[in-house]
Scaffold this motif. Sequence first.
Motif, mmCIF file in Angstrom:
data_model
loop_
_atom_site.group_PDB
_atom_site.id
_atom_site.type_symbol
_atom_site.label_atom_id
_atom_site.label_comp_id
_atom_site.label_asym_id
_atom_site.label_seq_id
_atom_site.Cartn_x
_atom_site.Cartn_y
_atom_site.Cartn_z
ATOM 1 N N GLU A 160 0.824 -1.207 0.000
ATOM 2 C CA GLU A 160 0.000 0.000 0.000
ATOM 3 C C GLU A 160 0.857 1.256 0.000
ATOM 4 O OE1 GLU A 160 -3.626 2.260 2.342
ATOM 5 O OE2 GLU A 160 -2.211 1.039 3.475
ATOM 6 N N VAL A 161 1.920 1.249 0.802
ATOM 7 C CA VAL A 161 2.786 2.418 0.875
ATOM 8 C C VAL A 161 3.478 2.659 -0.462
ATOM 9 C CG1 VAL A 161 4.747 3.441 2.070
ATOM 10 C CG2 VAL A 161 3.126 2.040 3.346
ATOM 11 N N LEU A 162 3.961 1.590 -1.085
ATOM 12 C CA LEU A 162 4.624 1.713 -2.388
ATOM 13 C C LEU A 162 3.655 2.193 -3.462
ATOM 14 C CD1 LEU A 162 6.692 -1.587 -2.181
ATOM 15 C CD2 LEU A 162 7.688 0.699 -2.340
ATOM 16 N N CYS A 163 2.439 1.659 -3.453
ATOM 17 C CA CYS A 163 1.434 2.091 -4.426
ATOM 18 C C CYS A 163 1.087 3.565 -4.242
ATOM 19 C CB CYS A 163 0.166 1.240 -4.308
ATOM 20 S SG CYS A 163 0.267 -0.396 -5.034
ATOM 21 N N ALA A 164 0.925 3.966 -2.979
ATOM 22 C CA ALA A 164 0.599 5.366 -2.699
ATOM 23 C C ALA A 164 1.712 6.293 -3.170
ATOM 24 C CB ALA A 164 0.348 5.559 -1.208
ATOM 25 N N ALA A 165 2.967 5.897 -2.923
ATOM 26 C CA ALA A 165 4.092 6.722 -3.365
ATOM 27 C C ALA A 165 4.172 6.768 -4.882
ATOM 28 C CB ALA A 165 5.397 6.172 -2.788
ATOM 29 N N ALA A 166 3.980 5.632 -5.544
ATOM 30 C CA ALA A 166 4.043 5.597 -6.998
ATOM 31 C C ALA A 166 2.968 6.470 -7.612
ATOM 32 C CB ALA A 166 3.899 4.158 -7.491
ATOM 33 N N LEU A 167 1.791 6.450 -7.028
ATOM 34 C CA LEU A 167 0.706 7.273 -7.561
ATOM 35 C C LEU A 167 0.934 8.753 -7.270
ATOM 36 C CD1 LEU A 167 -1.958 7.080 -9.066
ATOM 37 C CD2 LEU A 167 -3.123 6.830 -6.863
ATOM 38 N N ALA A 168 1.384 9.071 -6.056
ATOM 39 C CA ALA A 168 1.599 10.473 -5.684
ATOM 40 C C ALA A 168 2.669 11.123 -6.545
ATOM 41 C CB ALA A 168 1.976 10.562 -4.207
ATOM 42 N N TRP A 169 3.801 10.476 -6.710
ATOM 43 C CA TRP A 169 4.880 11.053 -7.518
ATOM 44 C C TRP A 169 4.602 10.875 -9.006
ATOM 45 C CZ3 TRP A 169 5.628 10.516 -2.491
ATOM 46 C CH2 TRP A 169 6.520 11.389 -1.844
ATOM 47 N N GLY A 170 3.893 9.788 -9.358
ATOM 48 C CA GLY A 170 3.584 9.557 -10.763
ATOM 49 C C GLY A 170 2.666 10.608 -11.352
ATOM 50 N N ARG A 171 1.916 11.275 -10.537
ATOM 51 C CA ARG A 171 1.058 12.357 -11.029
ATOM 52 C C ARG A 171 1.853 13.635 -11.294
ATOM 53 N NH1 ARG A 171 -4.263 11.094 -7.207
ATOM 54 N NH2 ARG A 171 -5.188 9.614 -8.692
ATOM 55 N N LYS A 172 3.087 13.644 -10.795
ATOM 56 C CA LYS A 172 3.971 14.789 -11.028
ATOM 57 C C LYS A 172 4.893 14.551 -12.217
ATOM 58 C CE LYS A 172 7.631 17.373 -8.627
ATOM 59 N NZ LYS A 172 8.456 17.440 -7.387
#
Length: 376
Positions: free
Chosen positions: A106-118
């Motif tokens: 979950e933490v990895l997915c959240a980070a990938a999505l948060a930075w991936g939107r940038k």
Amino acid sequence: MLTNRRSFIARAGVATGLSALPLHGLTASAAAPIVEPDFGPKIGQALLSRNENPYGPAPSALRAIAETSKMGCYYNDRGHAKLTAMIAERNGVSPGQVVIGEGSTEVLCAAALAWGRKGAILAPELFWDTTVQYAERQGVTAVRVPLLADMNIDLPGMAAALDDSVAMVHLCNPNNPTGILIPPNALKAFIAEVSPKATVLVDEAYNELTDRPDDNSTIDLVKAGADVIVCRTFSKIYGMAGLRVGYAIASEENAARIRSHQMSFGGNLGGLAAAIASYNDTPFLDQSRAAVLEARAMIIDAVANSGLSALPSQTNFVFVKVPDANALRDAMAQSGIAIRGAYGNLNGYSRVSTGKLEDVARYAAALPKLSRQLWG
């Protein structure tokens, strides 16, 4: 130790029901009916495909689950805060720098999505990329750099691929499925080069199984102020894969950004209670690590006895070089032994996980015979 491994292998054909390391202290009743379990291996199966630690959860964790399960009607704020504080204290960071999730996934997915939107995520071509795949399904761009011929991560190639479009660099160290550890000096030099330009996310799921866990971690770079996120899990050495507890350590700013993209609320009571109870359970961790290393040595012996070779592993699995990974997987399955098949088009490597010693012994006994049958 070698005599131990040989005796396990010699008994593998007749002792598949034995428990080599009964950490739980539990035995099944002889009169109990045989019922296919809803969780874990099927009856008679040697489950060596999923990088699990079958000797967990720790007895301390099991007691905590039993004692706290009656509190399952309540939300878990205080337990969540307690585990957060424990992780922060051990690692010398503030609680605001710790993010707990439903497994490190979950933490990895959240980070990938948060930075991936940038911006884009830059990663090796072969690593545990389930979380990046999740982000890609949400429209995030991933840039993948091929591994070197020796299956090491190409750090210079990744540095060369970094441009203004990249928001995050994602690594798994040691890498999954290769098992190879990036040497600490090389990794820290790479991070020093790229972190001023993009956040570096290091998945350290197997760190506790490496030869020098503290030296091989990049948590010290987080504490020094580098733009680095480190993820850890209770799924591996703690044997809690099904209880789903993982965490990240980052700057307070990066931690808050990860939290803003999490989907769970407060974690599950059983997982949190087990994590709190076993986080500092050194006797269990030492025994668990010893079992993993013994099983890994058995696999390496079997590989050599089969005329095969394997990549150096610092994890609870071994990446074995074979002519046909899918053929070996299917042949092992006929003997009730589950291993991984090919990763994509990479059919020349077979990943086998450490498991119960008697199950690894079954694999070790079967590998030479199946190698001769399949490839002469």
